[in-house]
Design a protein around this motif. Sequence first.
Motif, PDB file in Angstrom:
ATOM      1  N   SER A   1       9.415  12.060  -9.232  1.00 19.40           N
ATOM      2  CA  SER A   1      10.756  12.360  -8.742  1.00 19.40           C
ATOM      3  C   SER A   1      10.695  13.639  -7.912  1.00 19.40           C
ATOM      4  O   SER A   1       9.785  14.463  -8.087  1.00 19.40           O
ATOM      5  CB  SER A   1      11.734  12.529  -9.902  1.00 19.40           C
ATOM      6  N   PRO A   2      11.636  13.851  -6.992  1.00 20.04           N
ATOM      7  CA  PRO A   2      11.595  15.047  -6.136  1.00 20.04           C
ATOM      8  C   PRO A   2      11.592  16.372  -6.899  1.00 20.04           C
ATOM      9  O   PRO A   2      11.059  17.362  -6.399  1.00 20.04           O
ATOM     10  CB  PRO A   2      12.861  14.906  -5.284  1.00 20.04           C
TER      11      PRO A   2
ATOM     12  N   PHE B   1      10.525   7.323  -5.417  1.00 22.51           N
ATOM     13  CA  PHE B   1      11.860   7.834  -5.686  1.00 22.51           C
ATOM     14  C   PHE B   1      12.577   8.141  -4.383  1.00 22.51           C
ATOM     15  O   PHE B   1      11.947   8.580  -3.407  1.00 22.51           O
ATOM     16  CB  PHE B   1      11.796   9.113  -6.518  1.00 22.51           C
ATOM     17  N   SER B   2      13.889   7.952  -4.373  1.00 19.11           N
ATOM     18  CA  SER B   2      14.691   8.373  -3.228  1.00 19.11           C
ATOM     19  C   SER B   2      14.711   9.896  -3.169  1.00 19.11           C
ATOM     20  O   SER B   2      14.470  10.573  -4.181  1.00 19.11           O
ATOM     21  CB  SER B   2      16.111   7.839  -3.353  1.00 19.11           C
ATOM     22  N   PRO B   3      14.993  10.481  -2.011  1.00 22.68           N
ATOM     23  CA  PRO B   3      15.006  11.948  -1.896  1.00 22.68           C
ATOM     24  C   PRO B   3      16.009  12.632  -2.822  1.00 22.68           C
ATOM     25  O   PRO B   3      15.832  13.799  -3.169  1.00 22.68           O
ATOM     26  CB  PRO B   3      15.372  12.180  -0.428  1.00 22.68           C
TER      27      PRO B   3
ATOM     28  N   LEU C   1       8.183  10.717 -13.791  1.00 24.25           N
ATOM     29  CA  LEU C   1       7.142   9.933 -13.152  1.00 24.25           C
ATOM     30  C   LEU C   1       7.458   8.461 -13.376  1.00 24.25           C
ATOM     31  O   LEU C   1       7.870   8.065 -14.467  1.00 24.25           O
ATOM     32  CB  LEU C   1       5.776  10.265 -13.758  1.00 24.25           C
ATOM     33  N   ALA C   2       7.280   7.664 -12.348  1.00 22.99           N
ATOM     34  CA  ALA C   2       7.427   6.214 -12.467  1.00 22.99           C
ATOM     35  C   ALA C   2       6.064   5.568 -12.283  1.00 22.99           C
ATOM     36  O   ALA C   2       5.255   6.021 -11.473  1.00 22.99           O
ATOM     37  CB  ALA C   2       8.403   5.688 -11.418  1.00 22.99           C
ATOM     38  N   SER C   3       5.815   4.509 -13.036  1.00 24.62           N
ATOM     39  CA  SER C   3       4.561   3.769 -12.900  1.00 24.62           C
ATOM     40  C   SER C   3       4.855   2.277 -12.968  1.00 24.62           C
ATOM     41  O   SER C   3       5.801   1.833 -13.615  1.00 24.62           O
ATOM     42  CB  SER C   3       3.569   4.160 -14.001  1.00 24.62           C
ATOM     43  N   GLY C   4       4.034   1.493 -12.293  1.00 23.26           N
ATOM     44  CA  GLY C   4       4.199   0.045 -12.297  1.00 23.26           C
ATOM     45  C   GLY C   4       2.861  -0.628 -12.135  1.00 23.26           C
ATOM     46  O   GLY C   4       1.903  -0.026 -11.634  1.00 23.26           O
TER      47      GLY C   4
END
Length: 298
Positions: A114-115, A155-157, A120-123
């Motif tokens: 994320s900004p 992630f978006s800004p 944290l994202a994981s896939g």
Amino acid sequence: MNSDGPKKLAVGKVRYFGQHRGEVNCSAFSPDGKILLTASDDGFVYVWETKSRRLLRKLTGHRGPVKFCRFSPDGCLFASSSCDHTVRLWDVGRSKCLHVLKGHQRSVETVSFSPDSKQLASGGWDKRVILWEVQSGHKVRLLTGHHDSVQSSDFSPTSDSLATGSWDSTVHIWDLRVASPAISYQELDGHTGKISCLCYSASGLLASGSWDKTIRLWNPTTSSLLFQLKGHGTWVKSLAFSPDELRLASAGYSRMVKVWDCNTGQCLETVKGLLDVAHACVFTPDGKLLVSGAAVTR
């Protein structure tokens, strides 16, 4: 989008980082541009000093090919994901593994911060998207909805949403403002092949690349398609916006890296790699250099 036109790139082989023993799957610059990470099929994460090309560290710990790597926006951490079903969080200064994130059931293909560097994202191949708290390494949310492997995420800004791309040929925009466990997403469809890569620009435009050999440039707020970029002869492997958002670089599963005008959708440059299949492309933080990682071994 910026109204000024992009300047023509001076194309050439600037620096060569070549001690890998497997395909280079991903590369990432630190926010200050001083460090370059490369993730390789040989199971190592390589940490390079950008200017001198000196190898600083060759990080061990993963028990399979390393598929992806990314720095946190604050430059303090980086994450790596692997076929060993795990994500590792590393301290940049010490090159020390802080957390091993376990929760995926198959290879983890993508990670994104994320900004604010707090999540944290994981896939991966288990069709899951997992959100993690960076400081503790704890799982925050499990996002389900894709019907095939999740290959990309960003992630978006504003951190309000997360975009994920899947081999089910769709892009999902997850609304992270919705309280857990309920969460909603909008679906961007139109690609006729598997989604292999995506990324946000600093102002919130979204680019997605696919096995259908095209790139789509979206306004995710309105779910509207701005441009469909055609020209690759093979599937699109990697995407990167230049910091000024005037250009979008794309690497296909070939020696070709293309650079596009984000204002017109026109192809500005087609760069033929000197080595092998271009697996990754990324701009330096100042936008002056474009780096591609190849599938060459030595």
